[in-house]
Design an enzyme around this catalytic site. Structure first.
Site, PDB file in Angstrom:
ATOM      1  CD  GLU A  92     -19.562  35.238  -5.962  1.00 45.43           C
ATOM      2  OE1 GLU A  92     -20.141  34.223  -6.550  1.00 45.43           O
ATOM      3  OE2 GLU A  92     -18.954  35.990  -6.909  1.00 45.43           O
ATOM      4  CB  CYS A 105     -21.785  26.252  -2.535  1.00 43.90           C
ATOM      5  SG  CYS A 105     -20.283  26.399  -3.690  1.00 43.90           S
ATOM      6  CB  CYS A 112      -9.188  30.955  -8.153  1.00 45.65           C
ATOM      7  SG  CYS A 112      -8.630  29.500  -8.265  1.00 45.65           S
ATOM      8  CB  CYS A 116      -9.896  27.201 -15.156  1.00 45.80           C
ATOM      9  SG  CYS A 116      -9.276  25.968 -13.886  1.00 45.80           S
ATOM     10  CB  CYS A 119     -13.342  29.682 -13.961  1.00 45.94           C
ATOM     11  SG  CYS A 119     -13.799  30.089 -11.954  1.00 45.94           S
ATOM     12  N   GLY A 161     -11.868  29.907  -5.370  1.00 46.64           N
ATOM     13  CA  GLY A 161     -10.532  29.597  -4.841  1.00 46.64           C
ATOM     14  C   GLY A 161     -10.075  27.973  -5.269  1.00 46.64           C
ATOM     15  CD  GLU A 162      -7.412  23.746  -5.916  1.00 45.78           C
ATOM     16  OE1 GLU A 162      -8.277  23.732  -7.096  1.00 45.78           O
ATOM     17  OE2 GLU A 162      -7.415  22.806  -5.214  1.00 45.78           O
ATOM     18  CB  SER A 193     -14.663  20.945  -6.272  1.00 51.54           C
ATOM     19  OG  SER A 193     -14.264  20.977  -7.388  1.00 51.54           O
ATOM     20  CB  SER A 216     -12.168  20.589 -12.208  1.00 50.57           C
ATOM     21  OG  SER A 216     -12.872  21.098 -11.160  1.00 50.57           O
ATOM     22  CG  LEU A 217     -10.719  14.887 -16.276  1.00 47.43           C
ATOM     23  CD1 LEU A 217      -9.395  14.712 -15.485  1.00 47.43           C
ATOM     24  CD2 LEU A 217     -11.300  13.546 -16.207  1.00 47.43           C
ATOM     25  CG  HIS A 218     -12.856  21.348 -16.700  1.00 42.72           C
ATOM     26  ND1 HIS A 218     -13.706  20.744 -16.111  1.00 42.72           N
ATOM     27  CD2 HIS A 218     -12.261  22.294 -15.789  1.00 42.72           C
ATOM     28  CE1 HIS A 218     -14.104  21.498 -14.869  1.00 42.72           C
ATOM     29  NE2 HIS A 218     -13.238  22.343 -14.803  1.00 42.72           N
ATOM     30  CG  ASN A 292     -23.788  29.960 -15.550  1.00 43.88           C
ATOM     31  OD1 ASN A 292     -24.782  30.436 -16.169  1.00 43.88           O
ATOM     32  ND2 ASN A 292     -23.872  30.279 -14.383  1.00 43.88           N
ATOM     33  CB  CYS A 335     -17.246  29.793 -10.060  1.00 47.86           C
ATOM     34  SG  CYS A 335     -16.545  28.766  -8.780  1.00 47.86           S
TER      35      CYS A 335
END
Ligand code: SAH
Length: 350
Positions: A92, A105, A112, A116, A119, A161-162, A193, A216-218, A292, A335
């Site tokens: 995407e 984006c 990925c 996570c 996600c 993806g990473e 990111s 991306s801490l979270h 989301n 994502c």
């Protein structure tokens, strides 16, 4: 046999090809101009090239290998493309319109591998890395959605993806995007990111590319982050923050820390205080993203009151905070969600 993808290495391939045919090198410049500024779909639109040259190029190289399987547009101007790659696999990419900003984006992998828990992209693991050409194709496809008076101003590598697991293909693509004779987007308007891979962050710093880095801490503690971001078990917070500081020292770019706010999991006042403690003293922006929801997953968006409390604690703790207003929810812009909906898989609860 498929022909070589021109976008995998535009300059070298064109130089070799033109030299073999004893054609003037300035043709490469013309072709680049058509690709980046002319927004053409194929060689046949490169109208200042002789017809024969157009045809020979088209026989020698492919330019578009991905097919647009779905296109959605939200009322706010957000456009999202679902692409099917040659040989299968879907990714995407998104165009966001915000006042004068036009942000692309893009994705770097099919799926990925980071896993996570909240996600959609990582639910089925990673299939493969994208090539440089496939990364650039997204940029060209999105750019063609713009009207002639609109111009790409920013690029974020925040799709599927990473990115730091595919730096080999990503960096040549970003280089083309940043170059004056490419898209001419300044390095500080390009953001990568990452889930936070310390070795790759240091490598990126040493390469002196000076892109913006978002991590991306979270979660403010290893104990909690281990639950939300499984790779944290191998790469604890202290290592990631060390690498992030190293990146800041080398690039001079303010760091961004992303924090997806998940109801009851990481949205409590204690988490906000923990974040203040963890990040105080760093030149950093905290980008808080209310979750989301992804159907089938047991996570929810915090209430507006919980969001406000969280924001107030961060701000009164002296952190620079941005609460990202959500864009494109209605078209499954988070994502990996469009891909799942296309595959008939559940996407969103709301
Ligand atoms: N792998 C990279 C980049 C891709 S995701 C990374 O981890 O940063 C880009 C950002 O969107 C990440 O911060 C990710 O955690 C967040 N994200 C993913 N799914 C989301 C969802 N359903 N709601 C809100 N943010 C999400």
């Amino acid at each position: 046999m498929p022909t070589p993808h021109l976008l995998n290495d535009i300059d070298q391939q064109l130089a070799d090809w033109l030299a073999q045919r004893k054609l003037p090198a300035f043709r490469a410049k013309q072709i680049r101009h058509w690709l980046f500024a002319g927004r053409v779909e194929g060689f046949s639109e490169m109208s200042n090239l002789p017809k024969k040259l157009q045809e020979e190029l088209a026989e020698s190289f492919s330019l578009e290998t991905a097919e647009m399987t779905r296109h959605t547009e939200a009322e706010d101007g957000t456009e999202k493309l679902l692409l099917t790659l040659a040989g299968g696999g879907q990714i995407e990419c998104v165009l966001l319109r915000d006042r004068h900003r036009r942000t692309l984006c893009i994705s770097t992998q099919v799926g990925c591998g980071m896993g996570c828990v909240f996600c959609a992209s990582g639910l089925d693991g990673v299939d493969r890395n994208l090539t440089t050409g496939e990364i650039l194709e997204q940029v060209f496809l999105l750019q063609r959605r713009l009207s002639p008076d609109e111009r790409v101003s920013h690029l974020v590598v925040m799709g599927m993806g990473e990115p730091l697991a595919n730096l080999g293909a990503l960096l040549p693509a970003l280089d083309q995007i940043a170059r004056e004779d490419g898209l001419g987007i300044s390095h500080r308007r390009i953001t990568i990111s990452t889930v936070g891979l310390p070795k790759a962050i240091r490598r990126l710093a040493d390469l002196d590319t000076r892109y913006r880095l978002a991590i991306s801490l979270h979660a403010p503690t290893d104990e909690l982050r281990d639950q939300i971001v499984p790779v944290n078990k191998k790469m604890p917070l202290a290592d990631i923050l060390d690498a992030a500081d190293y990146y800041f020292d080398h690039s001079g770019r303010r760091l961004t820390f992303e924090y997806v706010l998940l109801a009851d999991l990481n949205d409590q006042p204690a988490h906000a205080h923990g974040l203040v403690k963890l990040l105080t003293g760093r030149t950093a922006l905290v980008n808080v993203i209310p979750y989301n929801p992804v159907a089938g997953l047991p996570y929810a968006t915090p209430s507006p009151a919980a969001q406000e409390t969280f924001q107030r604690i961060l701000e009164s703790g002296g952190l620079a905070v941005r609460f990202r207003h959500r864009k494109g929810d209605k078209i499954n812009a988070a994502c990996g969600q469009l891909r799942r909906s296309q595959a008939g898989l559940p996407i969103a609860q709301n």
